[in-house]
Design an enzyme around this catalytic site. Structure first.
Site, short mmCIF file in Angstrom:
data_model
loop_
_atom_site.label_atom_id
_atom_site.label_comp_id
_atom_site.label_asym_id
_atom_site.label_seq_id
_atom_site.Cartn_x
_atom_site.Cartn_y
_atom_site.Cartn_z
N ASP A 14 0.84 -1.21 0.00
CA ASP A 14 0.00 0.00 0.00
C ASP A 14 0.88 1.26 0.00
O ASP A 14 1.76 1.41 0.85
CB ASP A 14 -0.92 0.02 1.23
CG ASP A 14 -2.04 -1.01 1.13
OD1 ASP A 14 -2.23 -1.59 0.04
OD2 ASP A 14 -2.73 -1.20 2.14
N ALA A 43 -3.97 -10.81 2.21
CA ALA A 43 -2.88 -10.83 3.19
C ALA A 43 -3.33 -10.22 4.52
O ALA A 43 -2.97 -10.70 5.60
CB ALA A 43 -1.67 -10.09 2.64
N LEU A 222 -21.70 -1.57 8.25
CA LEU A 222 -22.28 -0.24 8.01
C LEU A 222 -21.37 0.87 8.54
O LEU A 222 -21.86 1.93 8.92
CB LEU A 222 -23.65 -0.16 8.70
CG LEU A 222 -24.68 -1.25 8.33
CD1 LEU A 222 -25.88 -1.21 9.26
CD2 LEU A 222 -25.12 -1.08 6.89
N ASP A 253 -11.24 -5.94 6.55
CA ASP A 253 -10.49 -7.21 6.57
C ASP A 253 -10.42 -7.76 7.98
O ASP A 253 -10.57 -8.97 8.20
CB ASP A 253 -9.08 -6.99 6.02
CG ASP A 253 -9.11 -6.48 4.58
OD1 ASP A 253 -10.01 -6.89 3.83
OD2 ASP A 253 -8.26 -5.65 4.24
#
Ligand code: RIB
Length: 316
Positions: A14, A43, A222, A253
């Site tokens: 990232d 990952a 949400l 995640d």
């Protein structure tokens, strides 16, 4: 091989910029910071399972480059087994281009690179890994036919199967029959249901509608309004924990992995939902994807501090 989880999915490095806001079209603005973090939905979910104490094997593809090295090192540092991660000599490691605004909200464009170069043969480790496994977890940052095939194999082998269908993509209609737990956010739910879910009531209706496609249970997150879920027996809702938001990246995640972990440990869907909300809330309070994922001790302490039981059993 003993009880364990298999995660089939993406690994991305990232590239994270922070700033007050996104620029408007044609506008240049000054940002606040830049950093790289190990990420990728697959990952991240594997690291979260491992931090919760579950033996976890990841199947994935990275480039033969420094980013691939960093991602494998991050997984290994968390305790994830990486023998089944392939190094692609022709395609680079996937990249997540992430912008975080001052509210901690993110905007992500993923360049999948090696993650989209899967061949059917890459699933060969599944046969051995499925023996004695409890859980199979996947997302959609790798090719849909590969995910479809892996899900069918895991379901046929008797594992609890969980799909986080993100980013949203067209799926074979019968794929849902191989999914025990479908975990998605509002944006993805709007794509799959064909209409937005504006509030908790509509979200509960959407979850029930999606479940009719053949999944065992559907969980719809949400954001700061918590999550709703439904299974064959009932519908459930969980408020979000109020936390200061630093960076929401990987909160979904963390939630997915936390939910699947709690279900595998014998929690009912309602209790698992609360555990997953706590995982996601802690993740939001820290910067970056994998560095922000909490350990089991941290989740337990957080739930105790917030005064909510996590089902009351000692084994989670
Ligand atoms: O879910 C967050 C992840 O999405 C990031 O780590 C980024 O790599 C993208 O895959």
């Amino acid at each position: 091989m003993g009880a364990h989880a298999i995660v089939q999915g993406s690994l991305n490095i990232d590239m994270v910029m922070t700033g007050r806001r996104l620029p408007a079209r044609g506008e240049s603005i000054l940002g606040a910071s830049f950093a790289t973090f190990p990420g990728g939905k697959g990952a991240n979910q594997a690291v979260q399972l491992a931090r919760l104490g579950m033996e976890t094997f990841m199947i994935g593809r990275v480039g033969a480059d420094v980013y691939g090295d960093q991602l494998i090192a991050s997984l290994q540092a968390a305790g994830v087994r990486t023998d089944a991660i392939l190094r692609d000599k022709e395609h680079g490691t996937g990249k997540g281009w992430v912008f975080i605004d001052e509210a901690g909200d993110n905007y992500i464009i993923v360049i999948p690179e090696a993650n989209m170069e899967w061949q059917v043969e890459d699933l060969a480790p599944m046969t051995e890994l499925c023996a004695g496994a409890d859980l199979f977890l996947c997302q959609l940052e790798t090719p849909v036919p590969i995910v479809d095939r892996a899900l069918r194999q895991a379901k046929a082998a008797g594992l609890l199967t969980a799909l986080n269908p993100a980013p949203a993509a067209d799926l074979p209609a019968d794929l849902f029959q191989h999914v025990d737990l479908l975990v998605l956010n509002q944006t993805e739910a709007a794509f799959y249901a064909g209409r937005p879910a504006q509030d908790a009531r509509q979200a509960a209706e959407t979850a029930a509608e999606l479940r009719e496609r053949g999944c065992g249970a559907v969980v719809l997150t949400l954001g700061e309004r918590g999550a709703v879920a439904c299974d064959a027996d009932s519908a459930y809702a969980c408020d979000a924990y109020a936390v200061p938001a630093v960076d929401v990246t990987a909160a979904g995640d963390s939630f997915c992995a936390g939910l699947a972990y709690a279900m595998v440990k014998g929690q009912d869907l309602n209790s698992a939902l609360r555990f997953a909300c706590a995982c996601g809330a802690l993740t939001v309070t820290r910067a970056g994807a994998q560095p922000s994922l909490p350990t089991l001790a941290e989740v337990r302490a957080f739930m105790q501090e917030k005064g909510r039981a996590y089902g009351g059993q000692d084994h989670i």
